[in-house]
Design an enzyme around this catalytic site. Sequence first.
Site, PDB file in Angstrom:
ATOM      1  N   CYS A  84      42.585  52.579  31.325  1.00 43.29           N
ATOM      2  CA  CYS A  84      41.890  51.885  32.407  1.00 43.29           C
ATOM      3  C   CYS A  84      40.543  52.537  32.614  1.00 43.29           C
ATOM      4  O   CYS A  84      40.463  53.735  32.884  1.00 43.29           O
ATOM      5  CB  CYS A  84      42.723  51.976  33.679  1.00 43.29           C
ATOM      6  SG  CYS A  84      41.866  51.358  35.138  1.00 43.29           S
ATOM      7  N   CYS A 144      36.591  47.684  37.286  1.00 46.35           N
ATOM      8  CA  CYS A 144      36.779  46.253  37.547  1.00 46.35           C
ATOM      9  C   CYS A 144      36.991  45.956  39.021  1.00 46.35           C
ATOM     10  O   CYS A 144      36.569  44.912  39.519  1.00 46.35           O
ATOM     11  CB  CYS A 144      37.951  45.724  36.737  1.00 46.35           C
ATOM     12  SG  CYS A 144      37.717  45.969  34.972  1.00 46.35           S
ATOM     13  N   THR A 194      42.120  53.182  42.157  1.00 42.39           N
ATOM     14  CA  THR A 194      41.710  53.362  40.778  1.00 42.39           C
ATOM     15  C   THR A 194      40.310  53.962  40.682  1.00 42.39           C
ATOM     16  O   THR A 194      39.354  53.409  41.217  1.00 42.39           O
ATOM     17  CB  THR A 194      41.722  52.001  40.071  1.00 42.39           C
ATOM     18  OG1 THR A 194      43.035  51.472  40.182  1.00 42.39           O
ATOM     19  CG2 THR A 194      41.335  52.126  38.623  1.00 42.39           C
ATOM     20  N   GLU A 231      44.259  57.378  39.437  1.00 43.73           N
ATOM     21  CA  GLU A 231      44.537  56.703  40.694  1.00 43.73           C
ATOM     22  C   GLU A 231      44.847  57.762  41.740  1.00 43.73           C
ATOM     23  O   GLU A 231      45.543  58.732  41.462  1.00 43.73           O
ATOM     24  CB  GLU A 231      45.681  55.705  40.530  1.00 43.73           C
ATOM     25  CG  GLU A 231      45.226  54.566  39.610  1.00 43.73           C
ATOM     26  CD  GLU A 231      46.228  53.464  39.420  1.00 43.73           C
ATOM     27  OE1 GLU A 231      46.123  52.462  40.135  1.00 43.73           O
ATOM     28  OE2 GLU A 231      47.108  53.621  38.566  1.00 43.73           O
ATOM     29  N   HIS A 251      40.569  39.457  40.008  1.00 38.47           N
ATOM     30  CA  HIS A 251      41.113  40.703  39.480  1.00 38.47           C
ATOM     31  C   HIS A 251      42.345  40.468  38.601  1.00 38.47           C
ATOM     32  O   HIS A 251      42.590  41.231  37.667  1.00 38.47           O
ATOM     33  CB  HIS A 251      41.445  41.629  40.644  1.00 38.47           C
ATOM     34  CG  HIS A 251      41.498  43.069  40.247  1.00 38.47           C
ATOM     35  ND1 HIS A 251      40.534  43.665  39.465  1.00 38.47           N
ATOM     36  CD2 HIS A 251      42.406  44.041  40.492  1.00 38.47           C
ATOM     37  CE1 HIS A 251      40.846  44.930  39.262  1.00 38.47           C
ATOM     38  NE2 HIS A 251      41.985  45.184  39.867  1.00 38.47           N
ATOM     39  N   TYR A 255      42.768  41.612  34.139  1.00 36.94           N
ATOM     40  CA  TYR A 255      43.790  42.332  33.371  1.00 36.94           C
ATOM     41  C   TYR A 255      43.816  41.965  31.891  1.00 36.94           C
ATOM     42  O   TYR A 255      44.697  42.422  31.162  1.00 36.94           O
ATOM     43  CB  TYR A 255      45.152  42.178  34.045  1.00 36.94           C
ATOM     44  CG  TYR A 255      45.315  43.239  35.110  1.00 36.94           C
ATOM     45  CD1 TYR A 255      44.630  43.144  36.311  1.00 36.94           C
ATOM     46  CD2 TYR A 255      46.079  44.371  34.891  1.00 36.94           C
ATOM     47  CE1 TYR A 255      44.717  44.139  37.271  1.00 36.94           C
ATOM     48  CE2 TYR A 255      46.180  45.367  35.843  1.00 36.94           C
ATOM     49  CZ  TYR A 255      45.498  45.248  37.023  1.00 36.94           C
ATOM     50  OH  TYR A 255      45.584  46.237  37.962  1.00 36.94           O
ATOM     51  N   CYS A 286      41.904  43.269  30.135  1.00 37.07           N
ATOM     52  CA  CYS A 286      41.653  44.603  29.574  1.00 37.07           C
ATOM     53  C   CYS A 286      42.915  45.110  28.871  1.00 37.07           C
ATOM     54  O   CYS A 286      42.831  45.837  27.881  1.00 37.07           O
ATOM     55  CB  CYS A 286      41.237  45.579  30.664  1.00 37.07           C
ATOM     56  SG  CYS A 286      42.546  45.905  31.867  1.00 37.07           S
ATOM     57  N   GLU A 325      50.819  50.141  36.001  1.00 38.92           N
ATOM     58  CA  GLU A 325      49.692  49.499  36.675  1.00 38.92           C
ATOM     59  C   GLU A 325      49.608  48.026  36.279  1.00 38.92           C
ATOM     60  O   GLU A 325      49.178  47.191  37.076  1.00 38.92           O
ATOM     61  CB  GLU A 325      48.396  50.223  36.300  1.00 38.92           C
ATOM     62  CG  GLU A 325      47.194  49.760  37.103  1.00 38.92           C
ATOM     63  CD  GLU A 325      45.928  49.870  36.287  1.00 38.92           C
ATOM     64  OE1 GLU A 325      45.690  50.924  35.683  1.00 38.92           O
ATOM     65  OE2 GLU A 325      45.192  48.857  36.217  1.00 38.92           O
TER      66      GLU A 325
END
Lengths: 500, 500, 500, 500
Positions: free
Chosen positions: C114, C118, C205, C271, C306, C310, C312, C460
């Site tokens: 991560c 974002c 995050t 996080e 959001h 994801y 990603c 996550e």
Amino acid sequence: MPDAAAEPTPSWLRPRPPIRSGAEYVESLRGRNLRVFLLGERVAEPVDHPVIRPSINAVARTYDLADERPELATAVVAATGERVNRFLHVTESVADVVQQNKMQRRLGQLTGTCFQRCVGMDAINALWTTTWLIDQAKQTGYHARLRAFVRAMQRQNLVVGGAMTDVKGDRGKSPAEQADPDMFVRVVRREPGGLVIRGAKAHQTGCVNSHWLVVMPTMRLGPKDRDYAVVCAVPVDHPGLTFVVGRQSCDTRALEGGSVDVGNANYGGQEALIVFDDVFVPDELVFMDGEHEFAADLVERFTAYHRRSYVCKAGVGDVLIGAAALIADYNGVPQVSHVRDKLVEMAHLNETIYGAGIAASHESSPTPAGNFQNDGMLANVCKHNVTRFPYEMARLAQDLAGGLLATLPSEHDFKHEEIGPLLKKYLVGRDGASAEMRARALRLIENLTMGRNAVGYLTESMHGAGSPQAQRIQIARQMQLEEKKELARVLAGIAGGSED
Amino acid sequence: MPDAAAEPTPSWLRPRPPIRSGAEYVESLRGRNLRVFLLGERVAEPVDHPVIRPSINAVARTYDLADERPELATAVVAATGERVNRFLHVTESVADVVQQNKMQRRLGQLTGTCFQRCVGMDAINALWTTTWLIDQAKQTGYHARLRAFVRAMQRQNLVVGGAMTDVKGDRGKSPAEQADPDMFVRVVRREPGGLVIRGAKAHQTGCVNSHWLVVMPTMRLGPKDRDYAVVCAVPVDHPGLTFVVGRQSCDTRALEGGSVDVGNANYGGQEALIVFDDVFVPDELVFMDGEHEFAADLVERFTAYHRRSYVCKAGVGDVLIGAAALIADYNGVPQVSHVRDKLVEMAHLNETIYGAGIAASHESSPTPAGNFQNDGMLANVCKHNVTRFPYEMARLAQDLAGGLLATLPSEHDFKHEEIGPLLKKYLVGRDGASAEMRARALRLIENLTMGRNAVGYLTESMHGAGSPQAQRIQIARQMQLEEKKELARVLAGIAGGSED
Amino acid sequence: MPDAAAEPTPSWLRPRPPIRSGAEYVESLRGRNLRVFLLGERVAEPVDHPVIRPSINAVARTYDLADERPELATAVVAATGERVNRFLHVTESVADVVQQNKMQRRLGQLTGTCFQRCVGMDAINALWTTTWLIDQAKQTGYHARLRAFVRAMQRQNLVVGGAMTDVKGDRGKSPAEQADPDMFVRVVRREPGGLVIRGAKAHQTGCVNSHWLVVMPTMRLGPKDRDYAVVCAVPVDHPGLTFVVGRQSCDTRALEGGSVDVGNANYGGQEALIVFDDVFVPDELVFMDGEHEFAADLVERFTAYHRRSYVCKAGVGDVLIGAAALIADYNGVPQVSHVRDKLVEMAHLNETIYGAGIAASHESSPTPAGNFQNDGMLANVCKHNVTRFPYEMARLAQDLAGGLLATLPSEHDFKHEEIGPLLKKYLVGRDGASAEMRARALRLIENLTMGRNAVGYLTESMHGAGSPQAQRIQIARQMQLEEKKELARVLAGIAGGSED
Amino acid sequence: MPDAAAEPTPSWLRPRPPIRSGAEYVESLRGRNLRVFLLGERVAEPVDHPVIRPSINAVARTYDLADERPELATAVVAATGERVNRFLHVTESVADVVQQNKMQRRLGQLTGTCFQRCVGMDAINALWTTTWLIDQAKQTGYHARLRAFVRAMQRQNLVVGGAMTDVKGDRGKSPAEQADPDMFVRVVRREPGGLVIRGAKAHQTGCVNSHWLVVMPTMRLGPKDRDYAVVCAVPVDHPGLTFVVGRQSCDTRALEGGSVDVGNANYGGQEALIVFDDVFVPDELVFMDGEHEFAADLVERFTAYHRRSYVCKAGVGDVLIGAAALIADYNGVPQVSHVRDKLVEMAHLNETIYGAGIAASHESSPTPAGNFQNDGMLANVCKHNVTRFPYEMARLAQDLAGGLLATLPSEHDFKHEEIGPLLKKYLVGRDGASAEMRARALRLIENLTMGRNAVGYLTESMHGAGSPQAQRIQIARQMQLEEKKELARVLAGIAGGSED
């Protein structure tokens, strides 16, 4: 319906020799003058109706198996030494419960459909205990009545169906809350020597093919539902009964006169709606009347047996795996890795169903009434997998079948003078696999995944013995969550957790 | 078949005004004297055959949608300014490709079945590029021929079917290796001014309802398969063609005269076997002849388009979700949490299909020939999900439907004087939900999960545009494994791995 | 906390040149004297902490990508012509929204973790519209404040984190119902020129790696929750903030001094819990204060962006696929059919995630405020698949890895004088695949499936941007069930159903 | 290694009293001077190593259970009347096989990890038959040697580990084909009175915690692999053995000195690489030497037992379900329908595993050697589900846990003077659920799904007793495809099909 009251139990009183074969069974169904409707018409003689007959054949197969493999499909009653059909036998050991499952799988293999006798077997066994418990609690005499009934059935070697599922009306309401009180079968009045019931039972498996029906409540009942708490036996040829046979996918192919497009020419299932039009039942055939607090016990015992009875679908699954392997073979690709892998996946899922079911039977224990009851958790788990895996197996079988499964011309086209030769030329498979061989294998897969026996292999697998959510509720009840939380607390070191 | 050679392209030569509505389209199909067989008989007029007509209605619906929503179902050809039906339009932008998908989903919603025009649309678009590439490589003139053919189709507003899937014989062997060389359509001889083809194409979607067919090879071909590398257009009413319509689950319910048990009275799909009996095709309708090395390019382009065209199933899925919600509502349990949750799951799966498909279209790019080609990976992923999720959605819909789905009496029983009232009483749902409303909702679910449109929603979802393994092969080809291994090497610190 | 009030926005006021590279970004984090705790100790300088540094490197990678591929990771602001980092850009077109996804996938590929930016990007874009809508409805001036804030961030090229998820206390209770009112961040008092907030945000995050935080409510709020309806920007180095970095699986391997066992030596996620101890926020940094009825709008807009961000994870999935292919290769079995098939399945699942996400972006539309918002249904569908498929991909990767994945000796054993040579001898793979190559590939798979980056790739994926049930609620809201029921009614012929 | 040859079987010769408790077992491991390496260092005394000790505790728990519940964890040897630990008992009845499973599930519940003794139990039982079969075929004397060995183990009540899995090198090559012949353990030479073996066994469960190892081949062998066909017993403290303990996810948390972050402070698993450096084994401890044609028989028998032994994971699953229920409770949402439903799903999957396993045991039958062997198909099905369902259960547990699972600060933070109070305030759950209670429940879930015991619950579930493909191969072998095809042929009416 005064005639009904005048001669309430015709079959019961008529002495009859035991049925000794499938053929005798078929004959026993003739001439009963049942009020059976199918496709908008009253059926004169169900035995001779092409749509109904395959379902009769499936029941007949259970009789023949009893001859062929008595160790599998019969049992000896310890008290009398008499050998009886296993479908009428009250379990006397763990082995008896296990053997039911093995018989069921074998019959699934032999018929590729629902052979319709499990409901009665499971009902007798569940009632055996529940009647005993009611008697203990309430000083009633139901258990002795049931014993007499069961003995008569065994001696005459009859088919007993179980009538449990009510039509239910608004699913959000209890029996007593319905706008129309008849949405669940109920006692409308009590008369000297018996009671009168009214209502309807839906999706009754093999009822037209049975000799007797055992009426049972379909769910947990409360005090207001007292009149719905009724269990009794009714002869199928009672004039107060009306049967409306449910139509099935592709049912009318049986009327077309061929043997290919039906997929499974000999065997099929049967489910019908039964309407009870104020049927009088004499006291000796009543096994529960008003003891609403035992409805849940009966339902739970019955569904525990019956949800594990669905290992029959592993037998039908064997047929589907075989058919899928057959078409892969005919297509020339039996050893291709993804084909092989899909067959393995099908077998894996099929045996997973069987594993939980046979485990539930092996883990049986004696009831206070002396018969044996299987493990409830594993039975629910078995059935819950049955609501999933046959669908995935059907999907895999359709994958292996190829698109021709759903575009194959009819068998009449194959026989047609002009186009028959074209079809035989163009729809041939690998060397040695004729177009007809392929067609027959494909029609069997169609039968099991979209056609007449998909009703039994898929939809009934979903809803028979309770829909998926019913199993989840039982699993929730039996999953011992507090014990599991304690296991976790101990290992996590949470205060209050102490190792047992 | 000398007659065929004598008048090779009757439709082509006959000048005709454009079709302007669904009704005109239906009329355009009359009187063509096709050799169509169904259920063992030659069909005198397909338009009037109750089993075939619903499939014609589904195509007709595409014409009407073009009227109702021209932005969705038509497009303007940039070169000419003419507005044409989108099914005949060669994509000129990314938006054109995307709009195909939106039209497809809408038609799935409106018909609940396969509307049969996508194969032609996708074939025209794939050939647009492949013919251009062949011309570039081989100095042939295929592309100009194709342009002329497409323009004619657009002007007359006709239905073009694509004929790709061969009957294949032994799947373990290539075309040239088959015992019978006709297992794949091939050029049997070349004559002055044209060539003669022979063979059969299986599961041809909507072919009887088309005006023209584009014949294409079904797979990658090698040098020995040269005669199988043929692409050409053939008019559907060519006398050398024979059509054998595949039978579908519950097909004959359309012959019973009701509107309930058919589930979806107006719409159905159609797939037939086409036999090409030495059909002469003039040169101007030939778009590939022997360029075997381009067969793979064509198949890959076509399947890239076509596998994303399966977003139509998300439209059909919308209908199934709606039907499941309807029966849950009628049963009185629309807000029960597990019911709601199953509807959500269905919607999630349905939109997952749509997401990958529409993404494939959005990620289109221009081809050397000037039209737009969608992303191949995402198209394969879309179709691969289509081979899975509709089956799970069907399972969930059957769960929500309840057991009555497969045991409901026929509509003829509902109309029966004696038992009709009983059925209406006992099969009622929640207040306001009559037995007939429940029956219609259930029959629609049956139609989509076991009946006639299950053929399209399930089996064709499995095999149309290539069986699952075909998608896996394409995914394997496009998954850029070496690039991914390099990403991993870099992050793992394995020598040889260097960050890009 | 009077000091905080005295100098409320230190970073804001301090003029600073823009950050131009990953290296400059890392330097920008030094010397901020944050109150950061990790593993029970205050961290003197996060930049130099071996556990934290990989998470900083991941953010730094986003700066470097902006240099390497400006078309991907930067955008030009139309109003000013200035090129800004895409993570700070307010979308001005559909292409802008799509490009976010492509940048995200690429960064997932490059970092295998991560990269933490974002939330801020999506928060800015969601607030862009919500502040505009509040202003319209309430004549407030939030939108202009936000514009000024965003412009400042862009010019200085800073990292903005979004702080949304509250600690929540009893999940069965609303903010105002909690025993302790601080379970959700709230305004504890309003002062001249600003307001004071208190509470804590969990799982934030990349917060320690950010320069600014945007505080937002986490859920739909009611009238009683007015003080919880607060949105504002807070500099990360505000002295009223305390950060407690969450520990991750295998986090301390980064302290061991090697490069193998960490799996991914350079990159990791971060996080932390942030405690706001009565932090004063000046009015110009407040973007919502009390407009509880807009909390749902903000949450829905933010989660719509959001949940599609994801994709990603498809980038991280590419790394996992690559690692699995690598170990299969080293083991000598890359072409075995079941190995190949599992890689294909992983790719299929991975692209299914990507498909729904990129589709959600492509289907964006302009908001009243002028920026572009993606499709909400497809975004929820994307994220919902993210809560499933990475787990299945992890399972498949572990299958391909072999048992050594979880029994491999440490890298210190490999370096040990006595046993190092034994390990190198016995843990070798196919010719050319040394034990170390195998170890590195396996450690990367461990990292992604059980280790430090499993936190990002699995857990996550489950809970980030809302847990699975949150997506199901959104899907339920957006699935247009009444429209779907109408489609079904029309096709089923149910009165009241009329074709559109 | 002349020393080794000089004193080949020290433990064997040394008379010792039986171990009578977990505590005595732990003491029995002290002072053995094993060559054990972990994290790059030789371990002076494994019993006292914080990372190793939990794995010793798990084995110790098996001894204590034998005391607490002798009916479960011990058995009486019929021939001698001696009561022995069930892990050392040769099955004498179906009930013995079943009871193994029940003991395994209970130990899984009590330890939440792998207790490491099943391999030995299953190896003894498999060898019991295979040695008998070899003797019958080859007039060897292996079976008597094995009996003597087993009797000695029983009398001394020792832990026997089984060493099967070779390191394998290039998986595409057989033992004899490897570049380095030592990739599979082999006989390097035969000496008077014994033989000398060399090689390495990977992922050896609990080997450091065992007293003896039984070395076995890992796969079907051919004539060229004769020297690899060796079975023998070796004492763990033989000086020719070197153990390298595999590192596990989060293994070093055990070195941090707390009891929370480890998740399960008392129990853990252990798998190590064992290197055999030319170890001399006297004849009386050799149970196979060169009979390559019996390697497959041994492997198949062993894996049949061992794949069903994985019902222990249902015991661990019980812990995970309990932990998930605990955190849902602490979060205040135990009755929310989707939460409840996920717990039900976990229980369903868990019992499905158990069902197939216990069914495999119930369906045991006697071997020619007199002991009892379970059903192979069901055992493979059990294990195959174990390669899937724990992963899905882990996913569901992570869903129920919430995001804090992966962002929770360390226990050292909780104890920190400054931030401890903040964490206790902000991470509290429902009334009565302290932050510590939540932390402990979450750390247990982390332990089982990403941490140390995820190695046993997930990765070992995948690969232990054979990776998934190994089960598929066995299922393929046992799925009786020809019989199933015949069932299908009969029902489809395909010539050649005849009802049995």
